[in-house]
Design a protein around this motif. Structure first.
Motif, PDB file in Angstrom:
ATOM      1  N   CYS A 138      20.402  12.367 -11.418  1.00 25.73           N
ATOM      2  CA  CYS A 138      20.934  11.011 -11.240  1.00 25.73           C
ATOM      3  C   CYS A 138      21.906  10.657 -12.342  1.00 25.73           C
TER       4      CYS A 138
ATOM      5  N   LEU B  46      20.311   7.277 -14.745  1.00 25.83           N
ATOM      6  CA  LEU B  46      20.712   5.949 -14.296  1.00 25.83           C
ATOM      7  C   LEU B  46      19.862   4.843 -14.911  1.00 25.83           C
ATOM      8  N   CYS B  47      18.557   4.980 -14.833  1.00 29.05           N
ATOM      9  CA  CYS B  47      17.695   3.870 -15.267  1.00 29.05           C
ATOM     10  C   CYS B  47      17.812   3.604 -16.763  1.00 29.05           C
ATOM     11  N   PRO B  48      17.708   4.647 -17.611  1.00 30.47           N
ATOM     12  CA  PRO B  48      17.858   4.365 -19.032  1.00 30.47           C
ATOM     13  C   PRO B  48      19.207   3.707 -19.343  1.00 30.47           C
TER      14      PRO B  48
ATOM     15  N   CYS C  14      12.837   5.536 -16.539  1.00 30.39           N
ATOM     16  CA  CYS C  14      12.936   6.288 -15.284  1.00 30.39           C
ATOM     17  C   CYS C  14      11.620   6.163 -14.539  1.00 30.39           C
ATOM     18  N   PHE C  15      11.697   5.935 -13.228  1.00 34.92           N
ATOM     19  CA  PHE C  15      10.461   5.861 -12.465  1.00 34.92           C
ATOM     20  C   PHE C  15      10.264   7.084 -11.576  1.00 34.92           C
ATOM     21  N   GLY C  16      11.038   8.101 -11.853  1.00 35.29           N
ATOM     22  CA  GLY C  16      10.727   9.396 -11.250  1.00 35.29           C
ATOM     23  C   GLY C  16      11.231   9.617  -9.843  1.00 35.29           C
ATOM     24  N   CYS C  17      12.313   8.955  -9.445  1.00 36.54           N
ATOM     25  CA  CYS C  17      12.695   9.070  -8.037  1.00 36.54           C
ATOM     26  C   CYS C  17      13.283  10.438  -7.691  1.00 36.54           C
ATOM     27  N   PHE C  18      13.605  11.250  -8.694  1.00 38.78           N
ATOM     28  CA  PHE C  18      14.075  12.611  -8.403  1.00 38.78           C
ATOM     29  C   PHE C  18      12.926  13.623  -8.412  1.00 38.78           C
TER      30      PHE C  18
ATOM     31  N   ARG D 109      23.349   1.597  -8.945  1.00 37.58           N
ATOM     32  CA  ARG D 109      23.814   2.483  -7.876  1.00 37.58           C
ATOM     33  C   ARG D 109      23.916   1.689  -6.585  1.00 37.58           C
TER      34      ARG D 109
HETATM   35  S1  SF4 Z   1      14.075   6.689 -11.350  1.00 33.94           S
HETATM   36 FE1  SF4 Z   1      15.556   7.923 -10.301  1.00 33.94          FE
HETATM   37  S2  SF4 Z   1      17.512   6.956 -10.711  1.00 33.94           S
HETATM   38 FE2  SF4 Z   1      16.084   6.194 -12.220  1.00 33.94          FE
HETATM   39  S3  SF4 Z   1      16.380   7.588 -13.987  1.00 33.94           S
HETATM   40 FE3  SF4 Z   1      14.672   8.342 -12.762  1.00 33.94          FE
HETATM   41  S4  SF4 Z   1      15.528   9.864 -11.431  1.00 33.94           S
HETATM   42 FE4  SF4 Z   1      17.210   8.607 -12.228  1.00 33.94          FE
END
Ligand code: SF4
Ligand SMILES: Cc1cc2nc3c(=O)[nH]c(=O)nc-3n(C[C@H](O)[C@H](O)[C@H](O)COP(=O)(O)OP(=O)(O)OC[C@H]3O[C@@H](n4cnc5c(N)ncnc54)[C@H](O)[C@@H]3O)c2cc1C
Ligand code: SF4
Ligand code: SF4
Lengths: 358, 249, 430, 271
Positions: free
Chosen positions: B193, B196-198, B204-208, C157
């Motif tokens: 990503c 993105l979140c930081p 990060c909430f782990g969406c990958f 995003r």
């Molecule tokens: S939650 Fe998803 S978009 Fe946010 S930092 Fe983690 S992997 Fe990237």
């Protein structure tokens, strides 16, 4: 040696810019002191201090207006001399073309002893790339994770600077002691309104810098580390670290000397144009050691061993010196606070048969 | 040379990942020249029959019909790329895997007997072989373009199995966990990503999804130190993807 | 054709988000059934939200629909803030509105140029259409790109933004981050106007619908993120009364839950918004609407494409205004400590009203969740439209009537992915 | 470190998955190579990989001969490169075999699979300067008889009386009448003058280890056994860090090293 006040520092920055430099210095952003473009003293983190512990970094307001008294932040100067991502070349049918370089010469403002040493190490690994103008700062206030005194890289700045400053806050005010280390340095210094420093002032600064050596929060065990790491290839302790290590690679990214990179090939959808890019890599990535069929180092223990053994041991074999300059970044910015000095002590203890106790 | 054909398939999902293809505003028309978009119902009512050179598959398998259909898709596809957390990990709807689906059904629907769903939401790879996985909820546009352009020149797409932290640091961000004490799953989450979140001062909430061999136990201890309760930690590891959670002590 | 059963079927509706099918049964010369079938498998959002923390619905419900995640995020935020008795400060609300403008621009531009216009011009898709109308397709992509740029600058995003949280944002974008977006918005304003002119020139079947209209309303601006609910018949009620006016129930001829407003069929979305909030549009948007031949209200569903184009003009202009007045709110969010209670939230998703209701326990965990997306509210109206359309066009052969029905469905840009509520009934054949 | 452009001017199919390419410079040629050195070959848009130079060092021209086995994307692209294709070449890099270390000594060449490619220049060097060396023994192994590189050349070598050639395969087929088994078998029984032998070994890592151990047991000194290491390489010039094996940067300190040095490194798992 010369002395000047805050106005003098401002003049210094402006002189560097007027001389065609892009000046990079410490700035406060997102709860940390980061390195970014500065155009004057007003951009510097006046009165901000830092408190660090393993896996922990907190900004706080100081009682004074000091500009350069904050432990190593999340970034190092590495990102400017060895960028996180850069284009190596692009190619069309006609041939290969190197990516153009930024014309402007960089000037680094506020480089401490450890980081100055790191720039030297990096330069010896990567070969001469354009050298920045360096305004170094002696350290009089080491942080809780600093150990440059035991790696011989601080707290006073070693050779390699163009200008070296010592920041002074005393009853005469907020001022700087300055020493030119190169012709360039002298030339720039000449543009600054200054006065000669007195012998007492110089001696006082020296005293403070020397005293700082005794206040380091950490210490690297005084051993032949190259030999220790060589002897520790099969140590049990690697498994112990592996239980705590996230293999996230933060330590390698914040390290001011870790230089590893990998490459990406990029094409557009038409395929007419291809580029090859380089970006920072880490020996903690599984793919880092990939050979056809699988990676050489898959276990966390082997990846941590690679990092530590390279940094402190085999760096000597490859480049004739240590890869560690004692800045303490890897301890602060490891999300789980793994402490390089403690791990070395534990390896030493294991080798000598003592109980491992971190 | 006839251009390779591309097909886009949808299973149980939110459409966000296939929308990413339409979000390639600058490249869409070029792409339509480099490949023939042979089947993409979200964007076209014209459907050409298979086989297809590349199939992009979005969504997870949640019904018996889908379990059947994915086999047909596989059989018609030379290269099968699964896109997004739904397709690679079961997605948010895989939360049912930890609950009683019957109860879920009756909670949402008036006549629950009519809802033909499986008890689990499973990734595509649980049903057929997949060639590439694009992670994320949703997938990253640059990664999608990388897979497509790599396919066109015969390159192995660059989808590094590294932590989000490596991207976070390359980007020059300040670690939210170290500097703010904000819980962050970046150390065990697969890159892609661009952190993105930081960048928005959020953990990060782990969406990958997880990296290979994530050290969940070590991060769990750290999340606790950041002040998360055991329940909150459980929820953190079970949202858009599911991290294998070892019992941390 | 009488005395025979005639069936029009479209097994996979194209160019709608999600998967749906259409089934119309005509018997003895009259329309017996019109069914918009949703075969999107259920994802049980309302169930899986129970037991999650009160901070989680914005991220989780975003995943109901990849086309309008901001709508889900902000309806969720409002419902939870309502339950916890918190109102976010105006600067934070303004930033939400700015984010939402991005979604309107992006979603409308997508629908108009890539999904709907091919219907009017007779192409299977925008890519084929681009061979003859490249300018229009490129214009659509350019508009969409700006919408996405705005979503990315504010939300991180474009699809499932990461920056939205209960109470506001994780980090307010800097003015410097918004400046390039403002430049892009300025540059596309004329494209937005060109799109209005372009779609105004399409051929529209003349249809007038008689559904009740329902939209969020604010007196001083075109309502997007907050406001009261108003209807064409003069209903005017606060968001908290939504569930006492809007009831979902099953009707004999259909397979889906139909929502009704005080017992009547109703419509939400661009037509409702435009007709009820016409006076709140900006001068430029009003001018564009007038030029496109729209009166103060519009009840022809085929013309919804024009209304969407006008709403793009409005959203571009409004976003520019919001950016020019922008100062990063500090802090970017307010704390929303959980408390026992129920909260309601409604915002105007690109496709219409999106209602969320949550029950929160004293421990901060959700005890209940109800989500009523626009497409399920509009389902009855869509089927009624189809009924009227088929009845009026029975003389057409199947090969023409079927695509006409498909077009009628696409008028509503139905987002079938938001099928939080749809039934998937296994039926015996007609 | 920009690559030089070379064009494929010849392509010889060696086995089902290997070809030998002849590359000629379009503009500037790279410097002359030593046996055992490698280049970084770049296939446009696909990537860059390390490939040994397998040509005859005694031939003075600017062409390069390189043998590629298709195992992944980049090697596949190079393998498939038709004459006329332009590729990028950087190099030559690394420390080679240094055949001069075997002057006045017996030369033992041990190759497994494509490992013969980097060793071919050694054999050709010895043959070209035959008077400098004593015996020349070449032991080459392949999985099946079809998988030998340079089969025509092998025939020529086997017909010479100044070269002893031993071929062995893992699996016999196609009327193979030669030896079956691992290369260590001939190594164990060949008549050797261990103290006066210098061995050059290249192949998969386990094969090199077993071969070296066999030779050690037979009395060949460890510093007279030279092997060619393989590690992930991205830059070829000691700056990317990938190719480390303990203290070694394989691209810079190798790929060829003495077994005396490599043995302890190869014995540590995952080093
Ligand atoms: S939650 Fe998803 S978009 Fe946010 S930092 Fe983690 S992997 Fe990237
Ligand atoms: C000094 C040296 C000499 C070599 N000589 C030859 C030769 O003469 N002929 C030949 O066919 N092969 C040779 N190889 C091996 C060749 O480099 C690999 O087969 C090739 O890198 C595989 O890349 P790929 O992209 O095709 O495969 P993938 O499996 O897709 O590899 C992906 C990437 O991983 C890395 N990688 C994978 N395998 C290797 C490997 N074995 N060595 C180094 N990096 C690797 C590379 O960066 C490669 O691009 C040599 C390797 C080295 C180090
Ligand atoms: S992975 Fe996320 S974005 Fe993609 S389809 Fe599933 S829910 Fe939507
Ligand atoms: S903020 Fe998260 S992703 Fe970034 S370095 Fe810290 S732990 Fe890793």
């Amino acid at each position: 040696m010369d002395a000047f006040g805050l106005d003098g520092l401002d003049e210094l920055v402006r002189a560097l810019i007027a001389d065609g430099h892009r000046v990079i210095g410490p700035r406060r952003r997102d709860d940390a002191i980061v390195l970014d473009d500065v155009t004057g003293v007003a951009d510097l983190p006046s009165g901000w201090g830092v408190e660090v512990a393993p896996g922990r970094y907190r900004l706080h307001r100081r009682g004074d207006d000091a500009l350069f008294r904050h432990s190593a932040g999340p970034q190092s100067w590495k990102r400017f001399v060895h960028p996180p991502r850069r284009k190596l070349w692009e190619t069309t049918d006609v041939g290969f073309a190197a990516a153009p370089d930024d014309e402007r010469r960089l000037a680094f403002l506020g480089v401490r002893g450890c980081d100055l040493a790191a720039l030297g190490v990096l330069g010896r690994v990567l070969g001469a790339r354009s050298r920045p103008f360096i305004v170094a700062v002696d350290c009089t206030e080491p942080g809780g994770l600093c150990f440059c005194a035991s790696t011989g890289t601080g707290p006073s700045v070693g050779p390699g600077y163009d200008l070296a400053l010592t920041e002074r806050l005393d009853d005469t005010g907020h001022w700087f002691l300055a020493d030119a280390g190169s012709e360039d340095g002298e030339r720039i210094l000449a543009a600054v309104t200054r006065r000669p420093a007195t012998a007492d002032e110089v001696a006082g600064a020296l005293r403070d810098v020397t005293a700082a050596a005794g206040r380091m929060g950490r210490q690297m065990p005084a051993l032949d580390l190259r030999q220790l790491l060589h002897d520790s290839r099969q140590a049990q302790h690697w498994n112990d670290v592996a239980e705590r290590c996230l293999t996230c690679g933060n330590c390698t990214m914040v390290c001011p000397t870790c230089f590893c990179t990998t490459t990406e090939d990029v094409t557009d959808l038409t395929g007419d144009h291809a580029e090859r890019w380089e970006h920072w890599a880490s020996c903690f990535e599984v793919d880092f050691s990939y050979l056809h069929g699988g990676s050489v180092r898959t276990s966390a223990a082997s990846r941590y061993r690679q990092w530590l053994s390279h940094k402190l041991g085999t760096w000597h074999d490859q480049f004739g010196e240590s890869g560690c300059v004692g800045c303490g970044r890897c301890i602060a910015w490891c999300p789980v606070g793994i402490d390089i000095t403690a791990e070395v002590a534990a390896l030493a203890a294991e080798r000598s048969g003592d109980d491992v106790d971190v | 040379m006839t251009p390779p054909t591309l097909a886009v398939w949808k299973f149980t999902s939110c459409d966000g990942c296939q929308l990413t293809l339409l979000d390639c505003e600058d490249e869409l028309l070029t792409l339509a020249g480099a490949v023939r978009i042979a089947r993409f119902t979200e964007a076209s009512s014209a459907i050409s029959p298979g086989p297809y050179d590349v199939s992009l598959v979005e969504g997870s398998i949640t019904t018996p019909e889908e379990a059947e259909r994915i086999r047909e898709v596989r059989a018609q596809s030379r290269v099968l790329v699964v896109i997004g957390a739904c397709a690679t990990a079961g997605g948010i709807q895989a939360l049912r895997n930890f609950a009683d689906v019957e109860e879920f059904r009756s909670l949402v629907y008036a006549s629950p007997q009519h809802i033909g769903t499986l008890a689990t939401s499973t990734p595509i790879s649980a049903h057929v072989a997949v060639d590439y996985e694009l992670r994320g909820c949703p997938i990253d546009r640059r990664q999608l373009l990388e897979v497509l352009s790599a396919f066109l020149v015969g390159r192995k797409p660059d989808l590094p199995d590294a932590s989000v932290c490596t991207e976070c640091k390359r980007r020059g961000l300040t670690c939210v966990m170290v500097a703010d004490g904000t819980p962050c799953l970046g150390p065990v989450t697969h890159a892609g990503c661009g952190a993105l979140c930081p960048a928005y001062r959020r953990g990060c909430f782990g969406c990958f999804g997880p990296v290979q061999d994530p050290n969940i136990a070590a991060l769990t201890a750290q999340l606790r130190a950041c002040g998360l309760s055991e329940e909150a930690i459980d929820r953190a590891f079970r949202t858009f993807t599911h991290f294998r959670q070892e019992t941390a002590t | 054709m009488s005395h025979r059963a005639r069936q029009l079927r479209v097994s996979a509706l194209a160019r709608v988000e999600g998967e749906g099918a259409l089934n119309v049964v005509v018997r003895d010369g009259s329309v017996e059934r019109t069914e918009l079938r949703i075969y999107e498998p259920p994802r049980f959002f309302e169930a899986l939200l129970r037991g999650r923390a009160h901070t989680e619905p914005p991220d989780i419900t975003a995943r109901i629909c990849g086309i309008c995640p901001v709508a889900y995020q902000l309806s969720a935020c409002h419902a939870i803030e309502d339950a916890c008795g918190v109102t976010v400060p105006e600067p934070v609300e303004a930033l939400r509105r700015l984010l939402y403008c991005g979604e309107w621009i992006s979603s409308h531009a997508l629908h108009i140029h890539l999904l709907h216009a091919p219907d009017f011009l007779g192409y299977p898709d925008a890519i084929t259409m681009a061979a003859d109308h490249r300018d229009a397709v490129e214009r659509g992509l350019a508009l969409k790109k700006v919408g996405n740029a705005l979503l990315e600058a504010v939300g991180g995003r474009a699809i499932h933004p990461v920056n939205v949280r209960v109470g506001g944002f994780y980090r307010a974008p800097t003015r410097a981050e918004l400046a390039p977006v403002a430049e892009q918005l300025t540059a596309v304003l004329y494209l937005a106007l060109a799109t209005v002119r372009w779609v105004a020139g399409f051929d529209f079947p003349s249809v007038e619908l008689d559904h009740e209209l329902l939209a969020v309303h604010e007196d001083h601006r075109y309502a997007i993120t907050r406001g009261r609910l108003v209807s064409g018949d003069g209903l005017d009620f606060p968001v908290s009364d939504f569930s006492s006016h809007v009831v979902e129930h099953q009707v004999p001829h259909s397979t889906a839950l139909h929502a009704s407003l005080d017992g009547r069929r109703y419509l939400t979305g661009p037509l409702a918004r435009y007709s009820l909030n016409h006076a709140q549009l900006s001068p430029l948007a009003l001018h564009a609407a007038a030029e496109a031949g729209l009166g103060p209200s519009c009840r022809n569903p085929f013309r919804s494409i024009v209304v969407r184009a006008v709403e793009i003009v409005y959203a571009v202009e409004e976003a520019l205004r919001l950016i020019s007045e922008y100062e990063p709110p500090e802090p970017a969010h307010v704390d929303v400590p959980p408390r026992l209670g129920v909260g309601h939230g409604v915002t105007e998703a690109p496709r219409g009203l999106l209602y969320h209701r949550y029950g929160i326990g004293a421990d901060g965990l959700l005890t209940s969740a109800v989500i009523v997306p626009p497409t399920s509210q509009n389902q009855a109206a869509i089927e009624a439209d189809l009924h009227a359309l088929v009845t009026a066009n029975l003389a057409l052969p199947d090969s023409e009537l079927t695509p006409l029905c498909e077009r009628a469905i696409r008028n509503y840009d139905p987002c079938i992915s938001c099928s939080a509520h749809f039934l998937d009934l296994t039926r015996s054949p007609a | 470190m920009l690559p030089a452009r070379y064009v494929v001017t010849g392509r010889t199919v060696e086995t089902a998955d290997s070809v030998t390419l002849r590359l000629e410079p379009l503009e500037r040629p790279i410097p002359r190579f030593q046996p055992g050195q490698f280049t970084m070959l770049y296939a446009r848009g696909v990537g860059e990989i390390a490939v040994s130079i397998s040509g005859d060092p005694s031939v003075v021209d600017s062409a390069l001969t390189q043998t590629v086995r298709a195992v992944g994307a980049v090697s596949r692209a190079l393998h498939d490169a038709k004459p006329g294709t332009v590729v990028g070449v950087r190099g030559p890099y690394g420390v080679g075999w240094q055949p001069s270390l075997a002057w006045e000594r017996d030369v033992l060449v041990v190759a497994g699979g494509v490992g013969l490619a980097p060793l071919r220049p050694v054999v050709l060097t010895v043959l070209a300067q035959r008077w400098r060396y004593r015996r020349l023994i070449v032991v080459a192994g392949a999985r099946t008889p079809r998988e030998f590189l340079y089969s025509d050349e092998l025939k020529w070598w086997s017909s010479r009386d100044d070269l002893a050639l031993e071929l062995t395969v893992d699996h016999a087929a196609d009327g193979w009448t030669g030896q079956v088994g691992f290369v260590t078998q001939p190594l164990a029984r060949l008549p050797l003058d261990p103290a006066a032998t210098t061995a050059f070994v290249c192949g998969p890592e386990p094969m090199m280890r077993f071969s070296a151990e066999t030779l050690l047991r037979r009395g060949v000194p460890a510093d007279r056994i030279r092997i060619s290491l393989e590690r992930n390489m991205k830059c070829g010039i000691g700056q990317c860090g990938h190719c480390q094996l303990g203290p070694l940067l394989v691209c810079r300190d190798g790929p060829v090293v003495d077994y005396a040095r490599a043995a302890e490194l190869l014995s540590v798992r995952e080093l």
